[in-house]
Design an enzyme around this catalytic site. Structure first.
Site, PDB file in Angstrom:
ATOM      1  N   ASP A  22       0.877  -1.166   0.000  1.00 35.96           N
ATOM      2  CA  ASP A  22       0.000   0.000   0.000  1.00 35.96           C
ATOM      3  C   ASP A  22       0.916   1.217   0.000  1.00 35.96           C
ATOM      4  O   ASP A  22       2.105   1.114   0.324  1.00 35.96           O
ATOM      5  CB  ASP A  22      -0.878  -0.033   1.255  1.00 35.96           C
ATOM      6  CG  ASP A  22      -1.725   1.219   1.404  1.00 35.96           C
ATOM      7  OD1 ASP A  22      -2.343   1.632   0.401  1.00 35.96           O
ATOM      8  OD2 ASP A  22      -1.751   1.779   2.509  1.00 35.96           O
TER       9      ASP A  22
ATOM     10  N   ASP B 172      -1.663  -0.985   5.943  1.00 36.04           N
ATOM     11  CA  ASP B 172      -1.847  -0.477   7.304  1.00 36.04           C
ATOM     12  C   ASP B 172      -3.265  -0.051   7.632  1.00 36.04           C
ATOM     13  O   ASP B 172      -3.569   0.208   8.798  1.00 36.04           O
ATOM     14  CB  ASP B 172      -0.931   0.730   7.527  1.00 36.04           C
ATOM     15  CG  ASP B 172      -1.428   1.960   6.769  1.00 36.04           C
ATOM     16  OD1 ASP B 172      -1.820   2.946   7.421  1.00 36.04           O
ATOM     17  OD2 ASP B 172      -1.454   1.935   5.538  1.00 36.04           O
TER      18      ASP B 172
ATOM     19  N   ASP C  26      -7.250  -2.005   3.746  1.00 36.61           N
ATOM     20  CA  ASP C  26      -6.307  -3.028   3.304  1.00 36.61           C
ATOM     21  C   ASP C  26      -6.681  -4.415   3.800  1.00 36.61           C
ATOM     22  O   ASP C  26      -6.075  -5.410   3.385  1.00 36.61           O
ATOM     23  CB  ASP C  26      -4.889  -2.698   3.790  1.00 36.61           C
ATOM     24  CG  ASP C  26      -4.340  -1.431   3.154  1.00 36.61           C
ATOM     25  OD1 ASP C  26      -4.665  -1.179   1.978  1.00 36.61           O
ATOM     26  OD2 ASP C  26      -3.592  -0.696   3.824  1.00 36.61           O
TER      27      ASP C  26
END
Length: 622
Positions: free
Chosen positions: A316, A514, A518
């Protein structure tokens, strides 16, 4: 530790105490038998029962059956201490592995705090608080400041800012106005919004996220335990051979029954899988402990094993590769100096707590003269209008997005490529320039990416909900192999599926993230890795590995620990099986006594355990 694990720990302590007491009894009296029987039952009464239950269900040859046969065989030839010791150590190893796997693993959906509890439904001009499931397409709902957006829809009245971190992972609020589409799972930061619902709750974005997490967690492959697979072949073979050894020579060749039964019992004792059932989980447990000491929590030995063969690592962006904290990266004045432009913007944004305003004030770095500031008006979804008086000069500032400039009839000039969020500043009708605010790359990210490549990771990829051009700029700066931007959670899962189909056979893919958004991809990846220091609870719970600091470079340590542990496990398996096969052959030929059989069990176990402990001794090279 769970209640079940606590109960097992108490059982093992009781068993160990009675085992020690039994060892102090010199003669095989009633006390001797009673102490060891209690020790055996305390440690493993459930193993034979489990073996019987599995036999009824058609699963005969598993580790429970092998443990039962091995320990009963030891008891049959009078090696009671051996039988109890084997069972005790086996259960200790199982407890270690259980604890590592189950620690901190809770239901993902319990922590998905994006599920709205209610919707403010408009009926005949009045608000009624209802369950989101009761709202139909075309109904109008009201969303007040601080409330979650319960359903997808179109804004028909009002303006405001939405916190979309739960969906995109991006910290920057999104300004919405009439005719803008909004997604469920967002949080309304300011302004009252009247929204026309476009999707039922079952079809809404928030419901899809929850469904993705649940389905992805079920789809994750669970590698069958090595000992179970091994026992399916090993157990029937050694049991059959022991039976043949005890019966065939006396019946066919006229051998002494006592001699051949003794050899068969020795055969069974050495066949006990103690070295494997202790050293294999203990090796993994040592690796898990080494990882924990370096701030890496792995939720099971299967994930530690998977980390040893990573082919692709997907990241990410915000909060993982970047800090999630915004700062001014460029000041581009059309009139005056950079210092003057920052000063005006900082004074105009003085009363705002918006992330952009905070970054501008931080970049200015000087005290704001509040006496200069006159009236300030927030224009929701656009920016602010502020009246300033700097000495004899008066300013009517407009500070905000491009829509604000367009609203005021102000032309933006000299605007080059932008890799962040632009804040435009005008004085009356005069355009003064722009200030660019961007996320910042984590300090140790370049080292982490370099280390991953050096460790043999073939492909480094970034998936982000941020604008494609922003993601591309970050990816080029970091030298990533692939970058995909503008993705919602469902898009990320789809892209991950595509990457999974392209990985090399026998290798694994890890996703590092995080945020709550996600969670679906963390659960779907072969190995989901969450940034625990800054990550959301949902991301941490959905992940298989949690980096308890904000350092992506810990991935290098995780891979090194996993590979060292895998090497130790292979060494122990080869050593234990090799020695056992040798002594089994010698026992069958009558060339090995019961002492050799005991060494083949206990001695090999001790050596394998000493080797397993090496997994704990990992030192980072960073």
């Amino acid at each position: 530790m769970t209640k079940k694990q606590k109960q097992m720990a108490i059982r093992l302590v009781v068993s160990a105490l009675f085992f020690a007491a039994g060892m102090l009894v010199e003669e095989k009296t009633a006390w001797y038998w009673m102490l060891f029987l209690i020790s055996y039952l305390a440690a493993g009464y459930d193993i034979p029962l489990r073996a019987l239950r599995n036999i009824r269900n058609g699963q005969i040859f598993d580790e429970n059956f092998l443990m039962s046969v091995a320990t009963f065989g030891a008891i049959g030839i009078g090696a009671l201490e051996e039988a109890v010791g084997v069972m005790l150590f086996y259960q200790v190893g199982e407890l270690f592995n259980d604890y590592a796997v189950n620690k901190s693993r809770k239901s993902i959906t319990q922590l998905m705090d994006i599920n709205p509890e209610y919707a403010n439904l408009l009926k005949d001009g009045k608000e009624e608080k209802v369950d989101p499931y009761e709202v139909s397409v075309g109904d109008r709902i009201v969303i007040k400041p601080g409330e979650k957006v319960p359903l997808d829809g179109i804004v028909v009245k009002g303006t405001g800012g939405l916190d979309t971190k739960a969906l995109t992972g991006e910290s920057m609020p999104v300004e919405v106005k009439e005719n803008d589409a909004i997604l469920s799972g967002s949080i309304n930061l300011n302004g009252v919004l009247e929204v026309e619902v476009t999707k039922l709750f079952d079809d809404s974005t928030v419901a899809k996220i929850l469904e993705l997490v649940e389905n992805a967690s079920f789809r994750k492959a669970k590698a069958e335990n090595f000992i179970t697979r091994f026992a399916k072949i090993y157990t029937p073979v050694v049991v059959s051979l022991a039976l043949i050894l005890a019966v065939v020579p006396p019946l066919v060749f006229g051998g002494e029954w006592g001699t051949w039964i003794y050899r068969a019992c020795s055969f069974l004792v050495v066949s006990c899988p103690c070295a494997l059932v202790i050293s294999v989980p203990l090796s993994f447990f040592g690796g898990l402990g080494a990882a924990s000491r370096h701030g890496i929590l792995m939720k099971g030995s299967n994930y530690l094993e998977a980390m040893a063969s990573l082919d692709t690592v997907v990241f990410d962006k915000t909060g993982t590769l970047t800090t999630g904290k915004f700062r001014v990266t460029d000041v581009d004045p059309v009139e005056g100096t950079k210092e003057e432009l920052l000063k005006l913007a900082a004074h105009g944004e003085f009363h705002s707590n918006h992330p952009i305003a905070l970054s501008v004030k931080e970049a200015y770095g000087k005290p704001v003269e509040e006496s200069f500031i006159g009236s300030v008006e927030e224009i929701a979804g656009y920016g602010v209008r502020a009246e300033l008086k700097d000495g004899e000069r008066e300013h009517e500032l407009y500070i905000g997005n491009a829509r604000l400039m367009e609203q005021q009839g102000i032309t933006i000039t000299d605007q080059g490529p932008v890799t962040g969020t632009s804040l435009y500043v005008a004085d009356g009708g005069r355009y003064l320039g722009s200030i660019t605010i961007s996320d910042t790359i984590r300090e140790d990210v370049p080292m982490a990416l370099k280390g991953l490549k050096a460790a043999g990771v073939r492909k480094l990829v970034m998936l982000t909900g941020d604008k494609p051009e922003v993601g591309q700029a970050v990816g080029e700066k970091l030298g990533l192999d692939e970058v995909h931007g503008g993705l919602l959670p469902g898009d990320k899962v789809g892209k991950l599926e595509e990457l999974l189909s392209k990985k090399q056979e026998g290798m694994n893919l890890a996703f590092v993230g995080d945020g709550i958004n996600d969670a679906p991809v963390l659960a779907r990846a072969d190995v989901g890795i969450a940034m625990g220091g800054i990550g959301s609870d949902a991301a941490v719970e959905a992940a298989d590995v949690v980096i308890m600091t904000d350092e992506p470079s810990k991935l290098i340590d995780a891979i090194a620990i996993a590979r060292k542990t895998a090497r130790i496990v292979k060494q122990n398996i080869i050593f234990a099986i090799g020695v056992k096969v040798l002594i089994l052959l010698l026992s069958a030929a009558g060339l090995a006594t019961m002492w050799a059989a005991v060494f083949g069990d206990v001695g090999v176990s001790v050596l394998a355990i000493l080797n397993a402990i090496r997994a704990l001794a990992y030192q980072s090279n960073k």
